[in-house]
Design a protein around this motif. Structure first.
Motif, PDB file in Angstrom:
ATOM      1  N   ALA A   1      -9.330  -3.355   6.443  1.00 17.53           N
ATOM      2  CA  ALA A   1      -8.000  -3.290   8.219  1.00 17.53           C
ATOM      3  C   ALA A   1      -6.890  -3.989   6.857  1.00 17.53           C
ATOM      4  O   ALA A   1      -7.445  -4.727   6.166  1.00 17.53           O
ATOM      5  CB  ALA A   1      -8.681  -3.609   9.363  1.00 17.53           C
ATOM      6  N   GLY A   2      -5.971  -3.906   8.184  1.00 19.83           N
ATOM      7  CA  GLY A   2      -4.659  -4.225   7.602  1.00 19.83           C
ATOM      8  C   GLY A   2      -3.584  -3.858   7.920  1.00 19.83           C
ATOM      9  O   GLY A   2      -3.315  -3.424   9.215  1.00 19.83           O
ATOM     10  N   THR A   3      -2.721  -4.336   7.175  1.00 23.43           N
ATOM     11  CA  THR A   3      -0.934  -3.163   7.665  1.00 23.43           C
ATOM     12  C   THR A   3      -0.065  -1.848   6.569  1.00 23.43           C
ATOM     13  O   THR A   3      -1.137  -2.184   5.806  1.00 23.43           O
ATOM     14  CB  THR A   3      -0.303  -4.071   7.825  1.00 23.43           C
ATOM     15  OG1 THR A   3       0.259  -4.716   6.114  1.00 23.43           O
ATOM     16  CG2 THR A   3      -0.468  -5.591   8.893  1.00 23.43           C
ATOM     17  N   ALA A   4       0.762  -1.562   7.294  1.00 20.47           N
ATOM     18  CA  ALA A   4       1.587  -0.681   5.923  1.00 20.47           C
ATOM     19  C   ALA A   4       2.977  -0.260   6.849  1.00 20.47           C
ATOM     20  O   ALA A   4       3.275  -1.410   7.589  1.00 20.47           O
ATOM     21  CB  ALA A   4       1.614   0.445   6.055  1.00 20.47           C
ATOM     22  N   ARG A   5       3.820  -0.840   5.855  1.00 22.67           N
ATOM     23  CA  ARG A   5       5.270  -0.541   6.557  1.00 22.67           C
ATOM     24  C   ARG A   5       6.084   0.548   6.802  1.00 22.67           C
ATOM     25  O   ARG A   5       5.506   2.102   6.166  1.00 22.67           O
ATOM     26  CB  ARG A   5       6.031  -0.646   5.258  1.00 22.67           C
ATOM     27  CG  ARG A   5       7.907  -0.779   5.012  1.00 22.67           C
ATOM     28  CD  ARG A   5       8.369  -0.905   3.752  1.00 22.67           C
ATOM     29  NE  ARG A   5       9.865  -1.009   4.438  1.00 22.67           N
ATOM     30  CZ  ARG A   5      10.901   0.465   4.226  1.00 22.67           C
ATOM     31  NH1 ARG A   5      10.565   0.072   2.625  1.00 22.67           N
ATOM     32  NH2 ARG A   5      12.258  -0.635   4.851  1.00 22.67           N
ATOM     33  N   HIS A   6       5.981   0.775   8.555  1.00 22.46           N
ATOM     34  CA  HIS A   6       6.182   2.136   9.171  1.00 22.46           C
ATOM     35  C   HIS A   6       6.967   3.094   9.366  1.00 22.46           C
ATOM     36  O   HIS A   6       6.992   4.137   8.958  1.00 22.46           O
ATOM     37  CB  HIS A   6       5.827   1.637  10.694  1.00 22.46           C
ATOM     38  CG  HIS A   6       6.695   0.288  10.998  1.00 22.46           C
ATOM     39  ND1 HIS A   6       6.810  -0.128  11.983  1.00 22.46           N
ATOM     40  CD2 HIS A   6       8.362   0.233  10.443  1.00 22.46           C
ATOM     41  CE1 HIS A   6       7.897  -1.031  12.517  1.00 22.46           C
ATOM     42  NE2 HIS A   6       8.597  -0.861  10.933  1.00 22.46           N
ATOM     43  N   ASP A   7       7.932   2.280   8.339  1.00 25.14           N
ATOM     44  CA  ASP A   7       9.662   3.223   8.158  1.00 25.14           C
ATOM     45  C   ASP A   7       8.249   4.332   6.649  1.00 25.14           C
ATOM     46  O   ASP A   7       9.554   5.402   6.906  1.00 25.14           O
ATOM     47  CB  ASP A   7      11.009   2.042   7.819  1.00 25.14           C
ATOM     48  CG  ASP A   7      10.921   2.195   8.542  1.00 25.14           C
ATOM     49  OD1 ASP A   7      11.178   2.208  10.209  1.00 25.14           O
ATOM     50  OD2 ASP A   7      11.239   0.798   8.924  1.00 25.14           O
ATOM     51  N   ALA A   8       8.583   3.244   6.005  1.00 27.35           N
ATOM     52  CA  ALA A   8       7.956   3.821   4.609  1.00 27.35           C
ATOM     53  C   ALA A   8       7.106   5.196   5.469  1.00 27.35           C
ATOM     54  O   ALA A   8       7.175   6.069   4.429  1.00 27.35           O
ATOM     55  CB  ALA A   8       7.638   2.837   3.175  1.00 27.35           C
ATOM     56  N   VAL A   9       6.430   4.946   5.820  1.00 24.78           N
ATOM     57  CA  VAL A   9       4.943   6.100   6.049  1.00 24.78           C
ATOM     58  C   VAL A   9       5.673   7.930   6.076  1.00 24.78           C
ATOM     59  O   VAL A   9       5.743   8.488   5.998  1.00 24.78           O
ATOM     60  CB  VAL A   9       4.298   6.017   6.721  1.00 24.78           C
ATOM     61  CG1 VAL A   9       3.466   6.894   7.692  1.00 24.78           C
ATOM     62  CG2 VAL A   9       3.601   4.928   6.551  1.00 24.78           C
ATOM     63  N   ALA A  10       6.677   6.870   7.441  1.00 22.85           N
ATOM     64  CA  ALA A  10       7.639   7.853   7.891  1.00 22.85           C
ATOM     65  C   ALA A  10       8.137   9.014   6.743  1.00 22.85           C
ATOM     66  O   ALA A  10       8.525   9.775   6.496  1.00 22.85           O
ATOM     67  CB  ALA A  10       8.889   8.099   8.768  1.00 22.85           C
TER      68      ALA A  10
END
Lengths: 417, 98
Positions: free
Chosen positions: A179-188
């Motif tokens: 598990a972890g994190t991701a850059r949410h804006d970049a996903v959109a």
């Protein structure tokens, strides 16, 4: 669409960065589409992308009342994990985690998925028993999750206070390393850019006023602030506003919309190596690549569409963070914000068909929709394209609240998740 | 922080004294065994969840401990009124005019 690569970066650096073009056009609505998706968050944009990529359906519009990724996609604390108790949830979230793994390459857009591990703290005997049950259940489902003693937890995350006289004593922890994190804006943005390149129209600042139905009851399109737009199929992926949109089609939903708040501190040097969640005291923390501590709190107790919550909740969360991580007790917070999350009675999502022909819904992700983004988008696209649910979302029906076949993660976690 | 008027104590007090208790005016079924699955679903799970005035229950848990009803706008979070449990649902059109 210009492909991003190291070569493109060097070339543009040498030419003064004048060669970059807009990443997707600001589309104007056509008269009719095969599929309209209401809500341009990660889930909606992702569904449009998978419709185009896997099902060859490109005459698609994604319509949003605001700007894309401006709702809960841009307001969450970016935590990604899949260690859920029940089989149905574990499979769905683990499917999402599999897709997160290759997402940056798939989209040719760096979503900065960082598999830094999510550690969930157990503060009392009930937590210990509940989390160990989760660990066992996860292992049977092939989902990564393991149990740590308090000392092992401290070793994994040195800022943690494991003293026996702590306000919130740590009796152990469950750790999911995948598990972890991701850059949410970049996903959109990544989904938007890649979907638009395949012919999807992204229509922003265009509120959907109502879903229109024909004499046979089936969906014919949507009334928007820019007039009527026809559609053969409509998928609603509108998070906190799902009740309002679905009501216009005559479907009453088992949802309530609550404020969920988060905040960030001033940026500091790297000090926090993972994500730590304390479900019992509702405090969730990680450090962004920019250096800010990203802190999430629980939902307010009352329903609201205000996109802001009460200060007492923030105060409680920050107080808990300072107790669990004493090194942060002189940190200053930069800003706080809220989102509107749609919560189901069993705290599991609804993805699937509705009583209205050709109307589909993806909602009820409550406080944890970001982690599911690629998985939810993928199975929603399958459901819309084929008219039948994917095996992974077959259990997440709207009808389960009539039949009683709930997926009761609410009882399993005892708190929001 | 919300400031909430308790109609029993007749005082306006901080949100911390109160517990939210869900949508108001959802009556318990009089004859549960006669209810269909659809009716049970509607009673247990379906909520109006409006964007605008919402009829809801609150409990003055750290005060008189009594349940009462409120009308609150879910966009502004402003309370339009609070009233005692058992009183009829107020007329929204009159409330908004006031």
């Amino acid at each position: 669409m210009t492909r991003f690569s190291a070569f493109a970066v060097v070339k543009n650096a040498l030419t003064g960065h004048t060669g970059w073009r807009e990443q997707w056009p600001d589309a104007q609505p056509k008269k009719e589409y095969d599929v309209i998706i209401v809500g341009a968050g990660g889930h909606g944009l992702g569904a449009a992308y998978y419709l185009a990529k896997e099902h060859g359906i490109t005459n698609v519009a994604v319509i949003d009342r605001g700007w894309l990724g401006g709702g809960n996609t841009g307001r969450n604390t970016t935590i990604i994990r899949s260690n859920y108790l029940y089989d149905e949830s574990a499979r769905l979230y683990d499917h999402a985690l599999d897709l997160w793994d290759g997402l940056s390459q798939d989209l040719n857009y760096n979503v900065m998925f960082s598999r830094r591990g999510v550690m969930m703290l157990a503060h009392n005997v009930h937590d210990v028993q509940s989390f160990q049950r989760h660990v066992h259940s996860n292992r049977l489902n092939g989902v990564d999750n393991r149990w740590l003693s308090a000392e092992e937890a401290k070793e994994f995350c040195p800022p943690l206070n494991i003293r026996a006289d702590a306000r919130y004593p740590v009796m152990g922890a469950a750790l999911q390393m995948r598990a972890g994190t991701a850059r949410h804006d970049a996903v959109a943005w990544g989904y938007a850019r890649t979907a638009a390149a395949r012919g999807v129209d992204i229509i922003q600042n265009c509120p959907v006023i109502a879903i229109r139905r024909g004499p046979d009851g089936a969906v014919t399109g949507v009334d928007t602030a820019r007039g009527f737009i026809g559609a053969k199929k409509v998928a609603v992926s509108a998070a906190g506003h799902t009740s309002v949109v679905m009501e216009s089609a005559g479907v009453r939903m088992p949802l309530e919309s609550f404020p969920l708040q988060a905040l960030v501190s001033e940026p500091i040097k790297p000090v926090f190596p993972c994500v730590v969640m304390s479900n019992t005291v509702h405090a969730y923390i990680s450090q962004s690549d920019k250096g800010e501590l990203v802190i999430g709190s629980g939902t307010d107790q009352y329903t609201s569409y205000s996109q802001r919550g009460g200060l007492p909740l923030i105060e409680h969360t920050v107080a808990a963070i300072c107790e669990i991580f004493p090194i942060f007790n002189r940190m200053r917070m930069l800003r706080k914000w809220g989102g509107t999350v749609d919560v189901t009675p069993d705290r599991s999502a609804i993805i699937g068909k509705t009583p209205v022909p050709n109307l589909f819904v993806n909602c009820g992700w409550g406080t944890g929709g970001f982690k599911a983004t690629p998985g939810a988008a993928h199975v929603l696209a399958h459901t819309v394209a084929t008219g039948e649910p994917h095996s992974l979302n077959a259990a997440f029906t709207l009808d389960r609240f009539r039949t009683g076949r709930l997926i009761d993660e609410a009882a399993a976690a005892a708190v929001a998740h | 922080m919300l400031l909430i008027h308790c109609p029993y104590c007749d005082e306006t007090l901080p949100e911390l004294e109160f517990a939210y208790a869900g949508e108001a005016h959802i009556a318990r079924p009089l004859d549960p065994s006669a209810m269909s699955d659809e009716e049970w679903r509607d009673f247990l799970f379906i909520r109006s969840n409006p964007k605008g005035p919402h009829f809801e229950r609150w409990r003055h848990i750290h005060g008189c401990a009594r349940f009462f009803n409120a009308v609150r706008d879910t966009v502004s979070d402003r309370f339009l009124m609070t009233y005692k449990a058992g009183e009829p649902r107020p007329d929204l059109s009159k409330l908004e005019a006031a």
